[in-house]
Motif scaffolding. Structure first.
Motif, PDB file in Angstrom:
ATOM      1  N   THR A   3      49.680  30.880  35.721  1.00  0.00           N
ATOM      2  CA  THR A   3      49.473  31.692  34.521  1.00  0.00           C
ATOM      3  C   THR A   3      48.102  31.457  33.921  1.00  0.00           C
ATOM      4  O   THR A   3      47.426  32.385  33.485  1.00  0.00           O
ATOM      5  CB  THR A   3      50.551  31.355  33.474  1.00  0.00           C
ATOM      6  N   GLU A   4      47.655  30.189  33.901  1.00  0.00           N
ATOM      7  CA  GLU A   4      46.352  29.878  33.309  1.00  0.00           C
ATOM      8  C   GLU A   4      45.229  30.605  34.044  1.00  0.00           C
ATOM      9  O   GLU A   4      44.273  31.080  33.427  1.00  0.00           O
ATOM     10  CB  GLU A   4      46.107  28.366  33.356  1.00  0.00           C
ATOM     11  N   GLU A   5      45.356  30.724  35.377  1.00  0.00           N
ATOM     12  CA  GLU A   5      44.337  31.399  36.160  1.00  0.00           C
ATOM     13  C   GLU A   5      44.360  32.896  35.900  1.00  0.00           C
ATOM     14  O   GLU A   5      43.330  33.553  35.831  1.00  0.00           O
ATOM     15  CB  GLU A   5      44.550  31.112  37.647  1.00  0.00           C
ATOM     16  N   LEU A   6      45.580  33.453  35.765  1.00  0.00           N
ATOM     17  CA  LEU A   6      45.703  34.871  35.446  1.00  0.00           C
ATOM     18  C   LEU A   6      45.051  35.167  34.108  1.00  0.00           C
ATOM     19  O   LEU A   6      44.347  36.168  33.941  1.00  0.00           O
ATOM     20  CB  LEU A   6      47.186  35.281  35.408  1.00  0.00           C
ATOM     21  N   GLU A   7      45.308  34.292  33.132  1.00  0.00           N
ATOM     22  CA  GLU A   7      44.726  34.471  31.804  1.00  0.00           C
ATOM     23  C   GLU A   7      43.207  34.437  31.882  1.00  0.00           C
ATOM     24  O   GLU A   7      42.522  35.247  31.266  1.00  0.00           O
ATOM     25  CB  GLU A   7      45.209  33.351  30.872  1.00  0.00           C
ATOM     26  N   LYS A   8      42.675  33.478  32.654  1.00  0.00           N
ATOM     27  CA  LYS A   8      41.230  33.317  32.735  1.00  0.00           C
ATOM     28  C   LYS A   8      40.576  34.550  33.330  1.00  0.00           C
ATOM     29  O   LYS A   8      39.583  35.060  32.814  1.00  0.00           O
ATOM     30  CB  LYS A   8      40.904  32.092  33.583  1.00  0.00           C
ATOM     31  N   VAL A   9      41.163  35.064  34.420  1.00  0.00           N
ATOM     32  CA  VAL A   9      40.598  36.246  35.065  1.00  0.00           C
ATOM     33  C   VAL A   9      40.723  37.464  34.170  1.00  0.00           C
ATOM     34  O   VAL A   9      39.794  38.242  34.006  1.00  0.00           O
ATOM     35  CB  VAL A   9      41.309  36.506  36.415  1.00  0.00           C
ATOM     36  N   GLY A  10      41.902  37.626  33.575  1.00  0.00           N
ATOM     37  CA  GLY A  10      42.121  38.784  32.708  1.00  0.00           C
ATOM     38  C   GLY A  10      41.184  38.792  31.526  1.00  0.00           C
ATOM     39  O   GLY A  10      40.588  39.822  31.192  1.00  0.00           O
ATOM     40  N   ALA A  74      50.546  40.300  33.020  1.00  0.00           N
ATOM     41  CA  ALA A  74      50.486  39.376  34.158  1.00  0.00           C
ATOM     42  C   ALA A  74      50.670  40.124  35.473  1.00  0.00           C
ATOM     43  O   ALA A  74      49.990  39.840  36.473  1.00  0.00           O
ATOM     44  CB  ALA A  74      51.556  38.301  34.011  1.00  0.00           C
ATOM     45  N   PHE A  75      51.571  41.089  35.483  1.00  0.00           N
ATOM     46  CA  PHE A  75      51.824  41.861  36.697  1.00  0.00           C
ATOM     47  C   PHE A  75      50.583  42.633  37.141  1.00  0.00           C
ATOM     48  O   PHE A  75      50.146  42.532  38.295  1.00  0.00           O
ATOM     49  CB  PHE A  75      52.989  42.826  36.464  1.00  0.00           C
ATOM     50  N   TYR A  76      50.002  43.404  36.234  1.00  0.00           N
ATOM     51  CA  TYR A  76      48.844  44.217  36.614  1.00  0.00           C
ATOM     52  C   TYR A  76      47.609  43.365  36.918  1.00  0.00           C
ATOM     53  O   TYR A  76      46.770  43.755  37.742  1.00  0.00           O
ATOM     54  CB  TYR A  76      48.538  45.249  35.534  1.00  0.00           C
ATOM     55  N   HIS A 101      44.833  47.986  29.368  1.00  0.00           N
ATOM     56  CA  HIS A 101      45.681  48.378  28.238  1.00  0.00           C
ATOM     57  C   HIS A 101      46.695  47.284  27.933  1.00  0.00           C
ATOM     58  O   HIS A 101      46.904  46.898  26.784  1.00  0.00           O
ATOM     59  CB  HIS A 101      46.434  49.670  28.551  1.00  0.00           C
ATOM     60  N   GLU A 102      47.372  46.807  28.996  1.00  0.00           N
ATOM     61  CA  GLU A 102      48.440  45.825  28.795  1.00  0.00           C
ATOM     62  C   GLU A 102      47.893  44.504  28.253  1.00  0.00           C
ATOM     63  O   GLU A 102      48.542  43.854  27.428  1.00  0.00           O
ATOM     64  CB  GLU A 102      49.199  45.587  30.104  1.00  0.00           C
ATOM     65  N   ILE A 103      46.723  44.103  28.711  1.00  0.00           N
ATOM     66  CA  ILE A 103      46.118  42.882  28.184  1.00  0.00           C
ATOM     67  C   ILE A 103      45.813  43.052  26.703  1.00  0.00           C
ATOM     68  O   ILE A 103      46.050  42.147  25.890  1.00  0.00           O
ATOM     69  CB  ILE A 103      44.840  42.516  28.963  1.00  0.00           C
ATOM     70  N   GLY A 120      53.399  31.377  25.440  1.00  0.00           N
ATOM     71  CA  GLY A 120      52.996  32.134  26.614  1.00  0.00           C
ATOM     72  C   GLY A 120      54.028  31.966  27.709  1.00  0.00           C
ATOM     73  O   GLY A 120      54.455  30.847  28.015  1.00  0.00           O
ATOM     74  N   LEU A 121      54.464  33.072  28.295  1.00  0.00           N
ATOM     75  CA  LEU A 121      55.524  33.046  29.288  1.00  0.00           C
ATOM     76  C   LEU A 121      54.957  32.914  30.700  1.00  0.00           C
ATOM     77  O   LEU A 121      53.846  33.354  30.979  1.00  0.00           O
ATOM     78  CB  LEU A 121      56.359  34.320  29.186  1.00  0.00           C
ATOM     79  N   THR A 122      55.741  32.327  31.583  1.00  0.00           N
ATOM     80  CA  THR A 122      55.339  32.159  32.973  1.00  0.00           C
ATOM     81  C   THR A 122      56.080  33.171  33.833  1.00  0.00           C
ATOM     82  O   THR A 122      57.309  33.155  33.889  1.00  0.00           O
ATOM     83  CB  THR A 122      55.655  30.740  33.474  1.00  0.00           C
ATOM     84  N   PRO A 123      55.362  34.077  34.498  1.00  0.00           N
ATOM     85  CA  PRO A 123      56.027  35.092  35.307  1.00  0.00           C
ATOM     86  C   PRO A 123      56.539  34.552  36.630  1.00  0.00           C
ATOM     87  O   PRO A 123      56.090  33.503  37.118  1.00  0.00           O
ATOM     88  CB  PRO A 123      54.918  36.127  35.541  1.00  0.00           C
TER      89      PRO A 123
END
Length: 232
Positions: A3-10, A74-76, A101-103, A120-123
């Motif tokens: 999740t942390e990596e997804l957040e960083k990239v997003g 997180a999905f997109y 949009h979702e972010i 923050g939730l973990t997918p």
């Protein structure tokens, strides 16, 4: 990906965009909700084993929306990080816009709720094959349809008219996503009879407990809504 990596990239990809550009809600709305979130009469439960409860009242509904927006963002983000085989340039562009949009929706609720926001939730996307177009678009359709039905099903529970206006603006964007994804799968299917009541042309609505039962299958961090009849 964690999740942390997804957040960083997003967040890095969003740096060039202004906050709430696509969400359809203004800075005044952020201030309104942020001020309200400072009140101390709201609570939500959390423990590593029990997950998190959205709480009650208007803040509970806002946290409910926040949980769903976390899942979609997180999905997109993962879709764009690991594009499916054969993705076209136009599809990549459209899915990137939806991700953005979702972010923004997620970050809006996070900022607005402040200290009253759930964690923050973990997918858990282990059921989705991100290399296959059919798997990704099928999941996207499920998430978008569920999101619209969730907003429609919980709108009547919002007592503050300003919050209701904001929810209406966001669900309008989610409905555009849902129509777009459906057309990518099958042109002309944007308002299928499985989501729009053909008798009165109203979108179907789904109760909180039923929405979370589905959403939790894609979350390691389970979400409960004890005040609305659902315990994960």
């Amino acid at each position: 990906m964690k999740t942390e990596e997804l957040e960083k990239v997003g967040n890095a990809n969003m740096a060039r965009r202004s906050f709430l550009r696509y969400a359809g809600v203004g800075a005044a709305s952020v201030g309104l909700l942020a001020t309200a979130a400072c009140h101390k009469n709201y609570y939500h439960d959390y423990s590593p084993t029990a997950g998190v409860d959205i709480g009650s009242g208007d803040y509970g509904i806002l946290n409910y929306a926040y949980a769903l927006e976390q899942l979609e963002a997180a999905f997109y983000t993962q879709v764009i990080l690991t594009p499916y085989s054969g993705i076209s340039d136009s599809e990549r562009t459209l899915l990137t816009e939806i991700r953005d949009h979702e972010i923004l929706h997620r970050e809006f609720f996070k900022a607005a709720l402040g200290p009253n926001a759930i964690k923050g939730l973990t997918p858990d996307f282990s059921k989705i094959d991100f290399s296959q177009r059919s798997s990704v678009l099928g999941a996207a359709m499920a998430f978008e349809d569920l999101g619209v039905q969730a907003y429609d099903g919980a709108g009547y529970l919002i007592s503050n008219p300003d919050y209701l206006t904001i929810a209406g603006k966001i669900v309008s964007v989610e409905a555009r996503h849902a129509a777009l994804i459906r057309n990518l799968i099958a042109p002309g299917s944007f308002a299928g009879s499985d989501v729009v009541d053909t008798t009165n042309s109203l979108n179907t609505a789904t109760e909180i407990k039923n929405v979370l039962a589905i959403a939790n299958t894609y979350l390691k961090s389970k979400v409960s809504a004890k005040n609305y009849g659902y315990t994960a």
